[in-house]
Design a protein around this motif. Structure first.
Motif, PDB file in Angstrom:
ATOM      1  N   ALA A 130      45.441  45.073  43.056  1.00  0.00           N
ATOM      2  CA  ALA A 130      45.998  44.720  41.751  1.00  0.00           C
ATOM      3  C   ALA A 130      47.482  45.088  41.676  1.00  0.00           C
ATOM      4  O   ALA A 130      48.302  44.321  41.155  1.00  0.00           O
ATOM      5  N   TYR A 131      47.839  46.249  42.213  1.00  0.00           N
ATOM      6  CA  TYR A 131      49.252  46.646  42.222  1.00  0.00           C
ATOM      7  C   TYR A 131      50.084  45.696  43.092  1.00  0.00           C
ATOM      8  O   TYR A 131      51.220  45.342  42.746  1.00  0.00           O
ATOM      9  N   LEU A 132      49.530  45.288  44.221  1.00  0.00           N
ATOM     10  CA  LEU A 132      50.261  44.356  45.080  1.00  0.00           C
ATOM     11  C   LEU A 132      50.437  43.004  44.399  1.00  0.00           C
ATOM     12  O   LEU A 132      51.491  42.360  44.524  1.00  0.00           O
ATOM     13  N   MET A 133      49.415  42.574  43.669  1.00  0.00           N
ATOM     14  CA  MET A 133      49.550  41.321  42.930  1.00  0.00           C
ATOM     15  C   MET A 133      50.561  41.463  41.795  1.00  0.00           C
ATOM     16  O   MET A 133      51.296  40.519  41.479  1.00  0.00           O
ATOM     17  N   MET A 134      50.638  42.655  41.194  1.00  0.00           N
ATOM     18  CA  MET A 134      51.670  42.878  40.178  1.00  0.00           C
ATOM     19  C   MET A 134      53.056  42.838  40.816  1.00  0.00           C
ATOM     20  O   MET A 134      54.016  42.339  40.219  1.00  0.00           O
ATOM     21  N   ALA A 135      53.164  43.365  42.036  1.00  0.00           N
ATOM     22  CA  ALA A 135      54.439  43.269  42.755  1.00  0.00           C
ATOM     23  C   ALA A 135      54.832  41.807  42.932  1.00  0.00           C
ATOM     24  O   ALA A 135      55.996  41.431  42.753  1.00  0.00           O
ATOM     25  N   LYS A 136      53.847  40.977  43.254  1.00  0.00           N
ATOM     26  CA  LYS A 136      54.110  39.545  43.394  1.00  0.00           C
ATOM     27  C   LYS A 136      54.545  38.934  42.062  1.00  0.00           C
ATOM     28  O   LYS A 136      55.460  38.094  42.014  1.00  0.00           O
ATOM     29  N   SER A 137      53.927  39.368  40.971  1.00  0.00           N
ATOM     30  CA  SER A 137      54.292  38.820  39.657  1.00  0.00           C
ATOM     31  C   SER A 137      55.731  39.188  39.297  1.00  0.00           C
ATOM     32  O   SER A 137      56.484  38.368  38.760  1.00  0.00           O
TER      33      SER A 137
ATOM     34  N   LYS B 193      45.929  40.746  33.201  1.00  0.00           N
ATOM     35  CA  LYS B 193      44.626  40.804  33.858  1.00  0.00           C
ATOM     36  C   LYS B 193      44.604  41.885  34.938  1.00  0.00           C
ATOM     37  O   LYS B 193      43.615  42.602  35.107  1.00  0.00           O
ATOM     38  N   LEU B 194      45.698  42.002  35.656  1.00  0.00           N
ATOM     39  CA  LEU B 194      45.751  42.977  36.748  1.00  0.00           C
ATOM     40  C   LEU B 194      45.733  44.409  36.225  1.00  0.00           C
ATOM     41  O   LEU B 194      45.121  45.297  36.834  1.00  0.00           O
ATOM     42  N   LYS B 195      46.386  44.642  35.103  1.00  0.00           N
ATOM     43  CA  LYS B 195      46.336  45.980  34.506  1.00  0.00           C
ATOM     44  C   LYS B 195      44.920  46.324  34.058  1.00  0.00           C
ATOM     45  O   LYS B 195      44.518  47.496  34.089  1.00  0.00           O
ATOM     46  N   SER B 196      44.171  45.310  33.667  1.00  0.00           N
ATOM     47  CA  SER B 196      42.764  45.540  33.315  1.00  0.00           C
ATOM     48  C   SER B 196      41.969  45.977  34.542  1.00  0.00           C
ATOM     49  O   SER B 196      41.104  46.858  34.456  1.00  0.00           O
ATOM     50  N   ILE B 197      42.276  45.377  35.692  1.00  0.00           N
ATOM     51  CA  ILE B 197      41.597  45.785  36.927  1.00  0.00           C
ATOM     52  C   ILE B 197      41.933  47.231  37.266  1.00  0.00           C
ATOM     53  O   ILE B 197      41.056  48.029  37.612  1.00  0.00           O
TER      54      ILE B 197
ATOM     55  N   ILE C 287      35.665  42.311  36.765  1.00  0.00           N
ATOM     56  CA  ILE C 287      36.709  42.515  37.773  1.00  0.00           C
ATOM     57  C   ILE C 287      36.945  41.227  38.555  1.00  0.00           C
ATOM     58  O   ILE C 287      38.087  40.809  38.778  1.00  0.00           O
ATOM     59  N   MET C 288      35.851  40.582  38.957  1.00  0.00           N
ATOM     60  CA  MET C 288      35.973  39.338  39.716  1.00  0.00           C
ATOM     61  C   MET C 288      36.629  38.246  38.874  1.00  0.00           C
ATOM     62  O   MET C 288      37.451  37.466  39.376  1.00  0.00           O
TER      63      MET C 288
END
Length: 327
Positions: free
Chosen positions: A95-102, A78-82, A56-57
């Protein structure tokens, strides 16, 4: 050194490392027009399974690197893996927020909205909720409200969906109030007056003493006037308008800085009333409804109440001969 002591020392060192990592916070920056948002991501390592923690890290680290390099699809992988492997609700939300950023970096604001909605609906307790809800509102305001969709509408329906989502999730949040106003105005802008009236009424019901109440009532009254030009004889709308005008005249005493807007509204109301009388005159001088006595009655009202109006001048020119024959 005994094995027990070594094991204890290793556990202490590992726990200290985890505390250090846990205290770290990633910051996601979102810039829209002149607005700059930073969403804080607080990672929770203590609730992760020990067997999954290193992965995860590592995925988090790689995702951040990919985002920084603009490799959005790699970051999402990677985020979907998290999301799939993590046991921490906080980390899944991050992870969802980082996907929003992507998706943000890819200019896919529909997916940005989808990711934010997922966080708000399912992980609200694990994020800085106020930051996320403000970000969702700004996405609607900056990216969907002024767009034109396939059918030529003056806004993207996603704006309405976001405003309604905010209103349903946090009905008494300041942004819910702003969302109500924005939604009503969007419906007016697109000519959906019936829907706008419903939202205006909801605002007045839930927030009767709100500081923006005068502004909302003026907008509501103007929307009714727009509709009355296409729905002559709608008594219910006329009654609603009269009530609004009375409320506006009461509120303007407390907020005199809006006097110019109110005067403009009254002038528009008078123009509609004179146009409405002209409509009735035309109605009773033509076709199956011909009734010259009724037409003359409304003509006298028009001259008495609005003698200088454009409607009065037009009617006088158009029917001067008719009135003289039937006096």
């Amino acid at each position: 050194m005994s094995s027990g002591y070594c094991s204890l020392l290793f556990s202490v060192i590992l726990s200290l490392r985890l505390v250090a990592v846990e205290s770290q916070t990633d910051k996601l920056a979102f810039t829209m027009a002149d607005k700059h948002f930073v969403v804080n991501l607080k990672w929770d390592w203590q609730t992760e399974k020990a067997s999954r923690l290193p992965m995860i890290m590592h995925w988090r680290k790689l995702a951040l690197e990919h985002l920084a390099a603009g490799h959005t699809w790699r970051a999402r992988w990677k985020l979907k893996s998290i999301v799939r492997e993590s046991h921490s609700m906080s980390n899944i939300a991050n992870a969802y927020l980082m996907m929003a950023k992507s998706y943000w970096l890819s200019d896919d604001f529909y997916k940005v909205s989808e990711m934010l909605r997922t966080v708000i609906d399912q992980y609200a307790a694990y994020v800085d909720f106020d930051q996320v809800i403000r970000l969702e509102f700004t996405v609607a305001r900056e990216y969907f409200q002024g767009k034109t969709d396939f059918f030529g509408s003056s806004y993207d329906p996603s704006a309405i969906e976001i405003y309604e989502h905010i209103r349903s999730r946090v009905p008494y949040h300041p942004l819910a109030i702003r969302s109500t106003i924005e939604e009503a105005l969007l419906f007016v802008k697109s000519g959906q007056y019936g829907k706008s009236f419903q939202v205006f009424e909801q605002f007045l019901y839930y927030y009767p003493t709100h500081p923006r109440g005068l502004e909302v009532r003026i907008a509501y009254a103007n929307a009714i006037l727009d509709q009355l030009y296409t729905q002559e004889g709608n008594v219910e709308l006329e009654q609603s308008l009269e009530q609004l005008l009375q409320e506006i005249d009461t509120l303007i005493r407390k907020k005199p800085q809006s006097l110019a807007e109110v005067e403009k509204l009254h002038q528009r109301h008078q123009r509609w009333q004179s146009d409405h009388l002209a409509y009735l005159i035309h109605f009773y001088t033509r076709g199956d409804q011909r009734d010259l006595a009724a037409a003359q009655h409304y003509y006298r009202q028009l001259l008495a109440r609005y003698p200088q109006s454009e409607a009065a001048r037009k009617i006088a020119r158009e029917f001067a001969g008719l009135w003289s024959k039937n006096e």
